[in-house]
Design a protein around this motif. Structure first.
Motif, PDB file in Angstrom:
ATOM      1  N   VAL A 100      80.709  12.903  15.861  1.00 55.16           N
ATOM      2  CA  VAL A 100      81.227  13.158  17.210  1.00 55.16           C
ATOM      3  C   VAL A 100      81.338  14.660  17.464  1.00 55.16           C
ATOM      4  CG1 VAL A 100      83.101  12.712  18.820  1.00 55.16           C
ATOM      5  CG2 VAL A 100      82.499  10.987  17.101  1.00 55.16           C
ATOM      6  N   LEU A 101      82.168  15.356  16.675  1.00 53.59           N
ATOM      7  CA  LEU A 101      82.418  16.771  16.949  1.00 53.59           C
ATOM      8  C   LEU A 101      81.192  17.641  16.724  1.00 53.59           C
ATOM      9  CD1 LEU A 101      86.025  17.417  15.567  1.00 53.59           C
ATOM     10  CD2 LEU A 101      85.274  17.242  17.948  1.00 53.59           C
ATOM     11  N   LEU A 102      80.494  17.444  15.605  1.00 51.19           N
ATOM     12  CA  LEU A 102      79.320  18.281  15.362  1.00 51.19           C
ATOM     13  C   LEU A 102      78.162  17.901  16.275  1.00 51.19           C
ATOM     14  CD1 LEU A 102      79.306  18.852  11.499  1.00 51.19           C
ATOM     15  CD2 LEU A 102      80.310  20.239  13.329  1.00 51.19           C
ATOM     16  N   HIS A 103      78.129  16.662  16.709  1.00 51.73           N
ATOM     17  CA  HIS A 103      77.112  16.299  17.705  1.00 51.73           C
ATOM     18  C   HIS A 103      77.358  17.068  19.001  1.00 51.73           C
ATOM     19  CE1 HIS A 103      74.298  14.012  20.097  1.00 51.73           C
ATOM     20  NE2 HIS A 103      75.263  13.737  20.953  1.00 51.73           N
ATOM     21  N   GLU A 104      78.613  17.097  19.434  1.00 53.68           N
ATOM     22  CA  GLU A 104      78.936  17.767  20.697  1.00 53.68           C
ATOM     23  C   GLU A 104      78.839  19.286  20.594  1.00 53.68           C
ATOM     24  OE1 GLU A 104      79.521  16.250  23.594  1.00 53.68           O
ATOM     25  OE2 GLU A 104      79.249  14.286  22.653  1.00 53.68           O
ATOM     26  N   ARG A 105      79.335  19.850  19.484  1.00 56.33           N
ATOM     27  CA  ARG A 105      79.421  21.305  19.367  1.00 56.33           C
ATOM     28  C   ARG A 105      78.154  21.943  18.810  1.00 56.33           C
ATOM     29  NH1 ARG A 105      84.294  23.743  19.546  1.00 56.33           N
ATOM     30  NH2 ARG A 105      82.927  25.483  20.058  1.00 56.33           N
ATOM     31  N   MET A 106      77.366  21.199  18.017  1.00 57.23           N
ATOM     32  CA  MET A 106      76.226  21.792  17.324  1.00 57.23           C
ATOM     33  C   MET A 106      74.894  21.157  17.711  1.00 57.23           C
ATOM     34  SD  MET A 106      75.705  22.327  13.217  1.00 57.23           S
ATOM     35  CE  MET A 106      75.563  20.584  12.829  1.00 57.23           C
ATOM     36  N   ALA A 114      84.037  16.042  27.308  1.00 54.29           N
ATOM     37  CA  ALA A 114      85.456  16.172  26.996  1.00 54.29           C
ATOM     38  C   ALA A 114      85.999  14.918  26.308  1.00 54.29           C
ATOM     39  CB  ALA A 114      86.249  16.457  28.271  1.00 54.29           C
ATOM     40  N   ARG A 115      85.593  13.738  26.746  1.00 55.11           N
ATOM     41  CA  ARG A 115      86.103  12.500  26.148  1.00 55.11           C
ATOM     42  C   ARG A 115      85.687  12.392  24.690  1.00 55.11           C
ATOM     43  NH1 ARG A 115      84.641   6.989  29.125  1.00 55.11           N
ATOM     44  NH2 ARG A 115      85.729   8.138  30.767  1.00 55.11           N
ATOM     45  N   ALA A 116      84.459  12.743  24.390  1.00 61.22           N
ATOM     46  CA  ALA A 116      83.979  12.688  23.009  1.00 61.22           C
ATOM     47  C   ALA A 116      84.706  13.701  22.139  1.00 61.22           C
ATOM     48  CB  ALA A 116      82.474  12.923  22.964  1.00 61.22           C
ATOM     49  N   LEU A 117      84.930  14.901  22.666  1.00 57.11           N
ATOM     50  CA  LEU A 117      85.656  15.919  21.907  1.00 57.11           C
ATOM     51  C   LEU A 117      87.071  15.455  21.581  1.00 57.11           C
ATOM     52  CD1 LEU A 117      84.554  19.198  23.731  1.00 57.11           C
ATOM     53  CD2 LEU A 117      83.893  18.460  21.433  1.00 57.11           C
ATOM     54  N   ARG A 118      87.746  14.822  22.535  1.00 56.61           N
ATOM     55  CA  ARG A 118      89.099  14.320  22.279  1.00 56.61           C
ATOM     56  C   ARG A 118      89.082  13.259  21.183  1.00 56.61           C
ATOM     57  NH1 ARG A 118      89.628  14.693  27.975  1.00 56.61           N
ATOM     58  NH2 ARG A 118      89.091  12.485  28.198  1.00 56.61           N
ATOM     59  N   ALA A 119      88.112  12.358  21.239  1.00 60.81           N
ATOM     60  CA  ALA A 119      88.026  11.301  20.231  1.00 60.81           C
ATOM     61  C   ALA A 119      87.754  11.877  18.847  1.00 60.81           C
ATOM     62  CB  ALA A 119      86.932  10.305  20.618  1.00 60.81           C
ATOM     63  N   GLY A 120      86.845  12.838  18.767  1.00 59.62           N
ATOM     64  CA  GLY A 120      86.537  13.462  17.484  1.00 59.62           C
ATOM     65  C   GLY A 120      87.716  14.221  16.916  1.00 59.62           C
ATOM     66  N   ARG A 121      88.466  14.891  17.775  1.00 60.17           N
ATOM     67  CA  ARG A 121      89.623  15.657  17.312  1.00 60.17           C
ATOM     68  C   ARG A 121      90.740  14.743  16.820  1.00 60.17           C
ATOM     69  NH1 ARG A 121      88.778  19.698  22.437  1.00 60.17           N
ATOM     70  NH2 ARG A 121      87.234  21.071  21.402  1.00 60.17           N
ATOM     71  N   GLU A 122      90.933  13.607  17.474  1.00 59.89           N
ATOM     72  CA  GLU A 122      91.929  12.649  17.007  1.00 59.89           C
ATOM     73  C   GLU A 122      91.522  12.070  15.651  1.00 59.89           C
ATOM     74  OE1 GLU A 122      95.001  11.837  18.208  1.00 59.89           O
ATOM     75  OE2 GLU A 122      94.576  13.598  19.451  1.00 59.89           O
ATOM     76  N   ALA A 123      90.242  11.783  15.481  1.00 53.73           N
ATOM     77  CA  ALA A 123      89.775  11.276  14.191  1.00 53.73           C
ATOM     78  C   ALA A 123      89.960  12.324  13.103  1.00 53.73           C
ATOM     79  CB  ALA A 123      88.305  10.871  14.292  1.00 53.73           C
ATOM     80  N   LEU A 124      89.695  13.579  13.419  1.00 49.83           N
ATOM     81  CA  LEU A 124      89.867  14.653  12.451  1.00 49.83           C
ATOM     82  C   LEU A 124      91.324  14.747  12.000  1.00 49.83           C
ATOM     83  CD1 LEU A 124      88.961  17.149  10.865  1.00 49.83           C
ATOM     84  CD2 LEU A 124      89.217  18.490  12.981  1.00 49.83           C
ATOM     85  N   LYS A 125      92.266  14.602  12.933  1.00 41.89           N
ATOM     86  CA  LYS A 125      93.683  14.674  12.582  1.00 41.89           C
ATOM     87  C   LYS A 125      94.055  13.603  11.563  1.00 41.89           C
ATOM     88  CE  LYS A 125      95.197  16.616  17.014  1.00 41.89           C
ATOM     89  NZ  LYS A 125      95.959  16.334  18.262  1.00 41.89           N
ATOM     90  N   ALA A 126      93.501  12.400  11.716  1.00 44.00           N
ATOM     91  CA  ALA A 126      93.801  11.322  10.770  1.00 44.00           C
ATOM     92  C   ALA A 126      93.301  11.666   9.371  1.00 44.00           C
ATOM     93  CB  ALA A 126      93.175  10.013  11.263  1.00 44.00           C
TER      94      ALA A 126
END
Length: 227
Positions: free
Chosen positions: A114-120, A132-144
């Motif tokens: 998710v995050l590297l797909h969006e950012r890289m 934005a929706r994908a970034l939020r989902a990736g960041r929540e997964a990262l926190k876990a």
């Protein structure tokens, strides 16, 4: 031993894990950067999956082509006369394998995809701006995942137990790419931050801090060893 050639993409976590392990083993290698999504990439003829990293070397006079991190890290372990990045203790060895598998599968699927797909990947492949929706989902997964690491490091010197192991190299490789893009909220996970600073201070980490992604400056703290 003849010279080693490592084919890698600097912002691929698996490539970074291989570079960290080779650096930790103090093995010199020729740095060959590849772009696996482009036609004519040399890795396509070396690895059936077409993915980096690939290490070409010789061992006892025999040519070796080692494809992807598990083969490269396994070879480094096999060539060592004593445990290198796999602990001698059977319980810690099992924990090392569990955590490496965790990052290779769950972390990769839930965070990087998710995050590297969006950012890289999107900038590289010209697929448009991040969503934005994908970034939020990736960041929540990262926190876990960071919470899991914080819990482990609350009682351990390293991720798998008492000493540096493959799990630390693999985890640091993944997090270092995300850190470049400023995606890791270090302040909320003090034990993870302390662990990462220790790894970041090792000589094997220095080449990673020189990497640059086209069009994106690293986070303000990316180079700092004590941030």
């Amino acid at each position: 031993m003849s010279a080693c050639v490592l084919y890698h993409f600097p912002f691929d976590p698996g490539s970074r894990a291989a570079r960290l392990a080779l650096g930790e083993a103090k093995i010199e290698f020729t740095d060959t950067v590849v772009r696996p999504w482009e036609d004519g990439c040399p890795v396509a003829t070396l690895n059936p999956s077409g993915m980096p990293p690939v290490l070409q070397t010789t061992d006892a006079g025999r040519a070796l082509t080692l494809c992807e991190p598990s083969a490269i890290l396994g070879w480094l372990e096999d060539r060592s006369s004593e445990p290198f990045l796999m602990p001698a203790d059977p319980v810690e060895r099992a924990e090392t394998r569990r955590l490496v598998g965790w990052f290779d599968r769950r972390f990769n699927d839930e965070v990087n995809a998710v995050l590297l797909h969006e950012r890289m990947e999107k900038p590289l492949l010209r697929l448009g701006p991040p969503e934005a929706r994908a970034l939020r989902a990736g960041r929540e997964a990262l926190k876990a995942h960071l919470l899991m690491l914080e819990t482990l490091l609350g009682t351990r010197d390293a991720l798998a137990g008492r000493r540096l192991a493959q799990a630390d190299m693999v985890a640091a490789a993944h997090l270092s790419v995300l850190d470049y893009f400023g995606e890791v909220p270090w302040g909320a996970y003090p034990a993870v931050k302390t662990w990462y600073m220790k790894l970041k201070s090792r000589p094997c980490f220095r080449p990673l801090l020189a990497d640059r992604f086209p069009g994106v400056q690293p986070s303000a703290w990316y180079h700092d060893l004590d941030f």
